[in-house]
Design an enzyme around this catalytic site. Structure first.
Site, PDB file in Angstrom:
ATOM      1  N   HIS A 253      32.879  36.239  81.868  1.00 31.57           N
ATOM      2  CA  HIS A 253      34.143  35.581  81.533  1.00 31.57           C
ATOM      3  C   HIS A 253      35.093  36.493  80.785  1.00 31.57           C
ATOM      4  CE1 HIS A 253      31.727  35.416  77.958  1.00 31.57           C
ATOM      5  NE2 HIS A 253      32.718  34.923  77.242  1.00 31.57           N
ATOM      6  N   CYS A 254      34.698  37.732  80.495  1.00 34.49           N
ATOM      7  CA  CYS A 254      35.531  38.603  79.642  1.00 34.49           C
ATOM      8  C   CYS A 254      36.018  39.864  80.350  1.00 34.49           C
ATOM      9  CB  CYS A 254      34.747  39.003  78.387  1.00 34.49           C
ATOM     10  SG  CYS A 254      34.486  37.656  77.230  1.00 34.49           S
ATOM     11  N   ILE A 255      35.093  40.756  80.686  1.00 33.79           N
ATOM     12  CA  ILE A 255      35.457  42.110  81.097  1.00 33.79           C
ATOM     13  C   ILE A 255      36.332  42.148  82.351  1.00 33.79           C
ATOM     14  CG2 ILE A 255      34.583  44.419  81.630  1.00 33.79           C
ATOM     15  CD1 ILE A 255      34.083  43.350  78.771  1.00 33.79           C
ATOM     16  N   LEU A 257      38.491  40.038  83.324  1.00 30.19           N
ATOM     17  CA  LEU A 257      39.715  39.259  83.185  1.00 30.19           C
ATOM     18  C   LEU A 257      40.583  39.675  82.005  1.00 30.19           C
ATOM     19  CD1 LEU A 257      38.172  35.689  83.738  1.00 30.19           C
ATOM     20  CD2 LEU A 257      39.041  37.261  85.471  1.00 30.19           C
ATOM     21  N   ASP A 258      39.992  39.711  80.824  1.00 28.58           N
ATOM     22  CA  ASP A 258      40.783  39.791  79.592  1.00 28.58           C
ATOM     23  C   ASP A 258      41.664  41.024  79.456  1.00 28.58           C
ATOM     24  OD1 ASP A 258      39.526  37.425  79.110  1.00 28.58           O
ATOM     25  OD2 ASP A 258      38.118  38.225  77.640  1.00 28.58           O
TER      26      ASP A 258
END
Length: 415
Positions: A253-255, A257-258
């Protein structure tokens, strides 16, 4: 608001210290599970959830009518990207509008969802002020980015340092008071915007360094070098280096997208974030490179990818986890299928996958299956797989995670 990988563990921690927690979860099935004390998040202990639900300290609802009862509202909703890699804040905006309908004096609103610097103040604040209430007199607003690492047994919600930034000094003080009652160490920063930047920097740091080792992997492949040998040796240096490892791509959910949230926001300041763009480009190449290398392995056996029977071991984005969000294994599966291969997968952690056009179920890892396939690709290095058995029985193995470390066989090809 949101009882997923961030919201449910936080709800449990708050309830454990005596807070009464109401989770607003728009998925009725999840809300029902919570109210029955049924756990669906790996980082939550099922017996703790059952006990807290039984004590009436945690309950879940599917609408926003309970908002006026709350003293603190914590937003833990998804912040995805569009197909064009631009921020999609529809969930944040939707829940903020609902909060504004019910907002009353004395409430603290805290956004934990990862986003670009400025979201809390520029997007949420105007919506909340539409209620007619005044910031830092009637209500308080803060950003405290989640730092959840699914599956991490050492660092949990409670003992992971918590960054907090308020929209104004009064909001900061209220937010710090709230989080300090649950989290062991709270780290105040000067503003919500600074707190938002902290989180996107943390994830950008990881994305860039993963991209670096992925690029070294591509180069080592050209040069005929074993990238894992190179990395193992490099990481023996006791200073000036930090271990990162390659793989078939990045997931979670992080790398993936963010960093693109920061890349998008930077354009407002006429600033080009070159490292972020290059890292994203490199990391997105890895599923294609994995398939390209799989084709090479098949060709060595005199086989074509079209009509080949290929087994992927692991669909989760990370080892020993049931989370397959943005998993590179899904893209590898899709690319192989599009190339004409018969693709199967085995993963006891994620027995069902439905994302990005791939809808499939895990198959049993039998001796017959391993002997019958043309190639096994290790896409996630789950600990519950006997990789020696896999190597012994399968005709060829492409290992993208170095799960076969210590196994010597000409059948194994490393990424």
């Amino acid at each position: 608001m949101g009882l997923g990988y961030v919201g449910l563990p936080f709800a449990v921690e708050k309830a454990k210290v005596g807070f009464k927690v109401v989770g607003i979860e728009r998925n009725p099935r999840r809300a029902e599970q919570v109210n029955r004390g049924e756990n669906y998040i790996g980082d939550v202990r099922g017996e703790e959830l059952r006990e807290l639900v039984g004590q009436g300290l945690i309950e879940a609802v599917t609408d926003f009518s309970r908002v006026p009862e709350m003293d603190v509202i914590v937003i833990c909703v998804p912040t995805p990207l569009t197909k064009n890699l631009t921020p999609d804040l529809q969930y944040v905006e939707t829940v903020t509008r609902e909060i504004a309908r019910y907002l009353r004096p004395g409430q603290l609103v805290s956004l934990e969802s990862t986003t670009y610097p400025g979201t809390t103040e520029e997007v949420m604040l105007p919506i909340l002020e539409g209620s007619g209430l005044e910031l830092n007199r009637d209500f308080f607003l803060a950003h405290s980015p989640e730092r959840v690492d699914p599956g991490n047994k050492r660092y949990t919600t409670k003992n992971t340092n918590k960054v907090v930034g308020g929209v104004g000094q009064e909001s900061l003080e209220v937010a710090v008071a709230f989080y300090s009652q649950t989290i062991e160490n709270v780290v105040p920063v000067s503003s919500a915007k600074a707190a938002e930047m902290v989180k996107v920097f943390e994830n950008t740091f990881r994305a860039v360094n993963i991209a670096l080792v992925n690029e070294i992997t591509l180069l080592c492949d050209r040069m005929g070098l074993n990238v894992w040998e190179v990395l193992d040796a490099a990481f023996t240096k006791p200073f000036g280096i930090m271990p990162f490892y390659p793989g078939p791509g990045v997931g979670g959910h992080c790398i993936p997208l963010d960093p693109h949230y920061l890349e998008w926001k930077a354009r407002e300041y006429n600033f080009q974030t070159h490292f972020i763009a290059l890292a994203g480009e490199t990391n997105r190449k890895m599923p294609e490179f994995t398939v390209e290398k799989a084709i090479r392995v098949l060709n060595r056996q005199g086989k074509s990818v079209r009509g080949a029977k290929i087994l992927l071991l692991g669909m989760a984005y990370k080892a020993n986890l049931d989370d397959y969000r943005e998993s590179p294994a899904i893209e590898v599966y899709r690319l192989l299928q599009n190339a004409g291969a018969e693709v199967l997968f085995h993963d006891t952690w994620t027995p069902e996958v439905d994302e990005h056009g791939v809808r499939a179920s895990s198959v049993e890892l039998t001796d017959e299956l391993l002997r019958s396939v043309d190639l096994v690709i290790i896409t996630t290095n789950h600990a519950n797989v006997d990789y020696q058995r896999v190597v012994n029985l399968a005709p060829a193995v492409l290992d993208t995670r170095y799960a076969t470390r210590g196994i010597k066989s000409e059948k194994v090809v490393l990424l």
